[in-house]
Enzyme design. Structure first.
Site, PDB file in Angstrom:
ATOM      1  N   TYR A 103       5.190 -17.955   7.836  1.00  0.00           N
ATOM      2  CA  TYR A 103       4.547 -16.689   8.173  1.00  0.00           C
ATOM      3  C   TYR A 103       4.774 -16.397   9.656  1.00  0.00           C
ATOM      4  O   TYR A 103       4.215 -17.058  10.535  1.00  0.00           O
ATOM      5  CB  TYR A 103       3.052 -16.732   7.878  1.00  0.00           C
ATOM      6  CG  TYR A 103       2.680 -16.809   6.413  1.00  0.00           C
ATOM      7  CD1 TYR A 103       3.633 -16.603   5.411  1.00  0.00           C
ATOM      8  CD2 TYR A 103       1.378 -17.089   6.022  1.00  0.00           C
ATOM      9  CE1 TYR A 103       3.286 -16.667   4.073  1.00  0.00           C
ATOM     10  CE2 TYR A 103       1.029 -17.154   4.680  1.00  0.00           C
ATOM     11  CZ  TYR A 103       1.982 -16.950   3.715  1.00  0.00           C
ATOM     12  OH  TYR A 103       1.636 -17.025   2.386  1.00  0.00           O
ATOM     13  N   LEU A 160      -2.818  -2.495  -3.882  1.00  0.00           N
ATOM     14  CA  LEU A 160      -2.923  -1.475  -4.929  1.00  0.00           C
ATOM     15  C   LEU A 160      -4.356  -1.328  -5.419  1.00  0.00           C
ATOM     16  O   LEU A 160      -4.847  -0.213  -5.652  1.00  0.00           O
ATOM     17  CB  LEU A 160      -2.024  -1.848  -6.115  1.00  0.00           C
ATOM     18  CG  LEU A 160      -0.586  -1.348  -6.139  1.00  0.00           C
ATOM     19  CD1 LEU A 160       0.125  -1.881  -7.362  1.00  0.00           C
ATOM     20  CD2 LEU A 160      -0.527   0.177  -6.101  1.00  0.00           C
ATOM     21  N   LEU A 161      -5.048  -2.470  -5.588  1.00  0.00           N
ATOM     22  CA  LEU A 161      -6.383  -2.444  -6.186  1.00  0.00           C
ATOM     23  C   LEU A 161      -7.484  -2.045  -5.202  1.00  0.00           C
ATOM     24  O   LEU A 161      -8.660  -2.105  -5.546  1.00  0.00           O
ATOM     25  CB  LEU A 161      -6.691  -3.799  -6.830  1.00  0.00           C
ATOM     26  CG  LEU A 161      -5.892  -4.056  -8.114  1.00  0.00           C
ATOM     27  CD1 LEU A 161      -6.029  -5.498  -8.575  1.00  0.00           C
ATOM     28  CD2 LEU A 161      -6.332  -3.100  -9.220  1.00  0.00           C
ATOM     29  N   THR A 162      -7.108  -1.609  -4.020  1.00  0.00           N
ATOM     30  CA  THR A 162      -8.093  -0.936  -3.176  1.00  0.00           C
ATOM     31  C   THR A 162      -8.303   0.492  -3.654  1.00  0.00           C
ATOM     32  O   THR A 162      -9.307   1.127  -3.324  1.00  0.00           O
ATOM     33  CB  THR A 162      -7.637  -0.889  -1.701  1.00  0.00           C
ATOM     34  OG1 THR A 162      -6.448  -0.093  -1.603  1.00  0.00           O
ATOM     35  CG2 THR A 162      -7.385  -2.291  -1.163  1.00  0.00           C
ATOM     36  N   PRO A 218      -5.335 -10.956  -4.915  1.00  0.00           N
ATOM     37  CA  PRO A 218      -6.376 -10.438  -5.810  1.00  0.00           C
ATOM     38  C   PRO A 218      -6.410  -8.912  -5.849  1.00  0.00           C
ATOM     39  O   PRO A 218      -6.916  -8.328  -6.805  1.00  0.00           O
ATOM     40  CB  PRO A 218      -7.668 -11.002  -5.213  1.00  0.00           C
ATOM     41  CG  PRO A 218      -7.350 -11.159  -3.756  1.00  0.00           C
ATOM     42  CD  PRO A 218      -5.923 -11.610  -3.735  1.00  0.00           C
ATOM     43  N   LEU A 219      -5.851  -8.289  -4.804  1.00  0.00           N
ATOM     44  CA  LEU A 219      -5.820  -6.825  -4.747  1.00  0.00           C
ATOM     45  C   LEU A 219      -4.415  -6.277  -4.989  1.00  0.00           C
ATOM     46  O   LEU A 219      -4.141  -5.106  -4.713  1.00  0.00           O
ATOM     47  CB  LEU A 219      -6.351  -6.343  -3.395  1.00  0.00           C
ATOM     48  CG  LEU A 219      -7.775  -6.786  -3.043  1.00  0.00           C
ATOM     49  CD1 LEU A 219      -8.186  -6.257  -1.682  1.00  0.00           C
ATOM     50  CD2 LEU A 219      -8.763  -6.355  -4.115  1.00  0.00           C
TER      51      LEU A 219
END
Length: 324
Positions: A56, A204-206, A199-200
């Site tokens: 990273y 996208l899942l915001t 998890p999101l």
């Protein structure tokens, strides 16, 4: 912050962890002050599990964590095995040792809490030798525990065949549900801790993205949207971005009203008791507070979980690229 046990490590870790990929600048530029503010917020919110990797930002994420003065009581997990010196087919015990020692130096410790194999190729996992090397390196005292970060359910099941594997890091969210059927129960039976990433679904899942959303050139949601840099199943959980935006709009019709969609998505993951911790990357401290709030929310109704499972099989699963 509620805590759960991370499998056979015995670590008591916060239900909401911190993914530190963004601290390396892989979601767009981030300066030292912003990185420190995120780590300070994690401490303040009781987030005591931080996940990073040697690649990273070419080690920048690890170095920033290592320089942070307030991480007493924090369990830091890192990952090795994606550096060009080994990936994709030059793995060796010596190469792993060198990577682990480099991570320890950047993180400022002699012994790492948890080292995870970083999405190494499936054939390398099948061969199995790499797990023996990790057993030997653990015996040398370079790390207290080791696990693996995987792309697919198949890879997770391969890892579970090896007794030394203490944790599995998996892609698991409302748009990637397959692990619930076989992998999670088998991991629980072997006391292997489950760390959930994405998890999101890369944001996208915001529910905040539209089809016209554009990402910075240095953001993997730009350069890896179609798998040009690494697994196509990683970014946006393998779903083409514009189709993902459409699916999220459908999901909003199933989700409870007056609850932020991101918290629904995190709560969905936490409603699987085999999950130990959920790591979500944040670019701003206030985002971390919103994630933490999901830990305090009531569980979703079983009927709603069932509706989401049916919707996933019918509408989502056929869209996923890169395996599930």
């Amino acid at each position: 912050m509620k805590q759960r046990i991370l499998g056979k490590t015995g670590y008591s870790v916060s239900e909401i962890g911190l993914g530190a990929w963004q601290l390396g600048g892989d979601f767009g530029p981030i300066d030292d002050a912003a990185a420190t503010a995120i780590l300070d917020a994690a401490n303040a919110q009781g987030v005591n599990f931080w996940d990073t990797a040697d690649v990273y930002g070419g080690g920048l994420s690890e170095s920033r964590i290592g320089a942070h003065a307030k991480r007493a009581g924090v369990h830091v997990a890192t990952k090795v095995g994606r550096a060009g010196t080994m990936f994709p087919d030059q793995y060796s015990k010596g190469g792993l040792r060198e990577s682990i020692l480099g991570s320890a130096k950047r993180l400022g410790v002699e012994t790492l809490d948890l080292v995870q194999l970083h999405t190494v190729p499936t054939d390398v996992m099948r061969d199995g030798q790499i797990f023996g090397w990790m057993d030997e390196l653990k015996a040398e005292g370079l790390m207290r525990h080791y696990g693996a970060s995987v792309e697919t359910v198949e890879e997770g099941l391969i890892c579970l065949q090896h007794e030394g594997v203490a944790t599995l890091q998996i892609i698991f969210n409302i748009l990637r549900q397959d692990a619930a059927k076989e992998l999670l129960p088998q991991a629980a039976a072997r006391n292997v801790g489950i760390i959930v990433r994405l998890p999101l679904a890369s944001g996208l899942l915001t529910g905040k993205y539209g089809k016209d959303t554009r990402f910075d050139a240095s953001d993997h949601r730009n350069y890896n949207a179609d798998g040009a840099a690494f697994s196509v199943g990683e970014t946006f959980s393998g779903i083409p971005f514009e189709r993902g935006v459409e699916l999220v709009q459908e999901l909003k019709g199933l989700a409870p009203e007056n609850v932020p969609l991101a918290q629904v998505a995190l709560r969905w993951v936490l409603d699987h008791p085999q999950v130990s911790t959920v790591i979500a990357g944040v670019s701003k401290p206030e985002q971390l507070a919103n994630n933490v709030a999901a830990s305090e929310r009531a569980s979703l109704f079983p009927a709603l979980m069932g509706q989401m499972a049916e919707w996933y099989e019918r509408e989502v699963k056929p869209e996923i690229r890169g395996g599930v």
